[in-house]
Design an enzyme around this catalytic site. Structure first.
Site, mmCIF file in Angstrom:
data_model
loop_
_atom_site.group_PDB
_atom_site.id
_atom_site.type_symbol
_atom_site.label_atom_id
_atom_site.label_comp_id
_atom_site.label_asym_id
_atom_site.label_seq_id
_atom_site.Cartn_x
_atom_site.Cartn_y
_atom_site.Cartn_z
ATOM 1 C CD GLN A 143 -2.803 -1.163 2.442
ATOM 2 O OE1 GLN A 143 -2.729 -0.283 3.293
ATOM 3 N NE2 GLN A 143 -3.621 -2.191 2.580
ATOM 4 C CG ASP A 191 -4.640 -9.050 2.758
ATOM 5 O OD1 ASP A 191 -4.472 -8.335 3.769
ATOM 6 O OD2 ASP A 191 -4.739 -8.582 1.610
ATOM 7 N NE ARG A 245 -6.669 -8.398 9.480
ATOM 8 C CZ ARG A 245 -6.682 -8.136 8.184
ATOM 9 N NH1 ARG A 245 -5.628 -8.415 7.442
ATOM 10 N NH2 ARG A 245 -7.738 -7.598 7.621
ATOM 11 N NE ARG A 304 -7.959 -9.605 4.145
ATOM 12 C CZ ARG A 304 -8.512 -9.807 2.956
ATOM 13 N NH1 ARG A 304 -9.209 -10.908 2.756
ATOM 14 N NH2 ARG A 304 -8.398 -8.919 1.983
#
Length: 440
Positions: A168, A318, A349, A394
């Site tokens: 990104q 991801d 995460r 996710r």
């Protein structure tokens, strides 16, 4: 909140397609907006992230027409966006936010970018710093959204050596360099997904990519207009990874997912699955719009544990949530490290996975930039808990998959976040035989 639960399922079977790749969809929408001519896109993602991006590009003067099959984007040139007094609301998309910050560096007006509660908590410092070096005026509090950015007609070229592997940030700098008078150089110590480089080449940007030892060197010269092209987007690999993984842990299951993007910088997860003894097969490989496309078949498997290093994690960032779920069903220990970027995704995460797996009675050891997961083996996962998703799509999907092969049901506290990337996930899974229902 929109709570859903998943319960043990007999089998999952079917031949399907997943939505178009979200990463490519967002990149080509932005690049098509600043190209000369009309870019025609097949297979655009139907995610909320993409819908929000389209709304914002329209606010900036881009004409976008969308039908069931084709999306047409009428480009305005690199510096041709127009100002708007309205806020650019990015929803939950960190990718679209960073990409838009990059492209707004080339626009001589002020814009305000904001997002939902989750996105507004995500630190943007690692991108803000190089964009300021390129000439953008950026005002924000604690490096978080909302961000007010004022671009500059001719951004300054820079030399940027990555600290954290992030596609990104790399892509945003490449976008910002498109109107520079000179050469911008990016050094990647650990290679990340290269969809931006592929699209820039296809649209005629002056970009060169070389390798020196283990480093990837990207050089781009600005002030060359991009030319519109027709683009066909393959299925989202991260979506395919989640659906296919469900087949690996449920009995008597076989799922074939057709026309999936198989970019070399994205298929690390499938290579990891093979090492975990997963029964997967890749077939019908071909090239479309400079990207590799293929079909993937997943069958029920007896998985074994594996340890992932920094380079591997960087190329499956991801897929780490669903990998962590599979690790719980594997025999033996699994671990990953080098997941610093995971702390700054839709949720932290590492923290979200640690909490959820622990609640499901999995032994997990939390490390600074990763986890060690002690696998319980197939048919030994307890479940029987409610998972806090932190509005992370996710995390939500991964734990719903876990519930399909757990002894007791697993509840997720909010399924609405799934729409940000995979709106038809629950319907698609039910059609395959998944026991997923809304909690009343």
């Amino acid at each position: 909140m929109n709570q859903f639960c998943s319960k043990i399922s007999n089998s999952l079977n079917g031949n399907i397609e997943v939505p178009g790749d979200k990463s490519i969809s967002q990149r080509i929408l932005i690049l098509g907006s600043i190209a000369i001519g009309t870019t025609k896109i097949k297979g655009l993602s139907s995610s909320d992230d993409v819908k929000n991006l389209i709304k914002n590009l329209k606010l900036l003067g881009v004409k976008i027409k969308k039908s069931k099959i084709l999306t047409s984007v009428s480009g305005v040139g690199i510096g041709g966006l127009i100002s708007t007094k309205k806020k650019l609301y990015m929803g939950n998309s960190g990718t679209a936010t960073r990409l838009m910050l990059g492209i707004l560096c080339n626009q001589n007006f002020e814009a305000k970018i904001t997002g939902d509660k989750s996105l507004n908590k995500r630190n943007m410092y690692e991108l803000i710093k190089p964009l300021r070096q390129m000439g953008a005026q950026i005002n924000c509090k604690n490096n978080n959204l909302p961000i007010i950015i004022r671009g500059y007609n001719e951004t300054m070229p820079i030399f940027y050596e990555q600290k954290i592997p992030s596609a990104q940030i790399k892509s945003a700098i490449l976008f910002a360099s498109l109107n520079s008078q000179g050469l911008t150089t990016i050094i990647e110590k650990i290679a990340t997904r290269n969809h931006t480089e592929i699209l820039l080449k296809k649209l005629g940007a002056e970009i060169k990519i070389n390798k020196f030892k283990e480093k990837k060197i990207i050089k781009i010269t600005g002030q060359k207009e991009l030319k519109a092209r027709s683009i066909s987007i393959g299925g989202d690999l991260s979506a395919a990874a989640i659906v296919g993984s469900a087949a690996l842990i449920t009995p008597k299951s076989q799922i074939k997912i057709k026309k999936v993007n198989m970019n070399k910088t994205r298929i690390t997860f499938f290579n990891v699955l093979k090492k975990m003894n997963a029964n997967i097969k890749i077939s019908n490989n071909k090239k479309k719009s400079s990207e590799q496309i293929g079909d993937i078949t997943f069958k029920s498997s007896n998985l074994k544990g594996i340890h992932l290093g920094k380079k591997i994690v960087a190329n499956m960032i991801d897929e780490i949530p669903i990998f962590s779920i599979l690790a719980a069903f594997a025999s033996g220990n699994s671990s990953f490290c080098g997941g610093e970027e995971l702390k700054n995704k839709e949720s932290n995460r590492i923290k979200s996975l640690y909490e959820g797996l622990t609640l499901c009675k999995i032994k997990v050891i939390k490390k600074l930039d990763g986890l060690q997961i002690i696998g319980n083996g197939k048919n030994n996962i307890i479940g029987g808990t409610k998972i806090k998703t932190y509005y992370d799509h996710r995390i939500a999907m991964a734990f719903l998959v876990m519930g399909l092969a757990s002894k007791k049901k697993i509840i997720i506290d909010n399924a609405d976040c799934i729409k940000t990337s995979f709106p038809n996930f629950i319907t698609l899974m039910r059609n395959l035989g998944a026991n997923i229902s809304k909690r009343k």
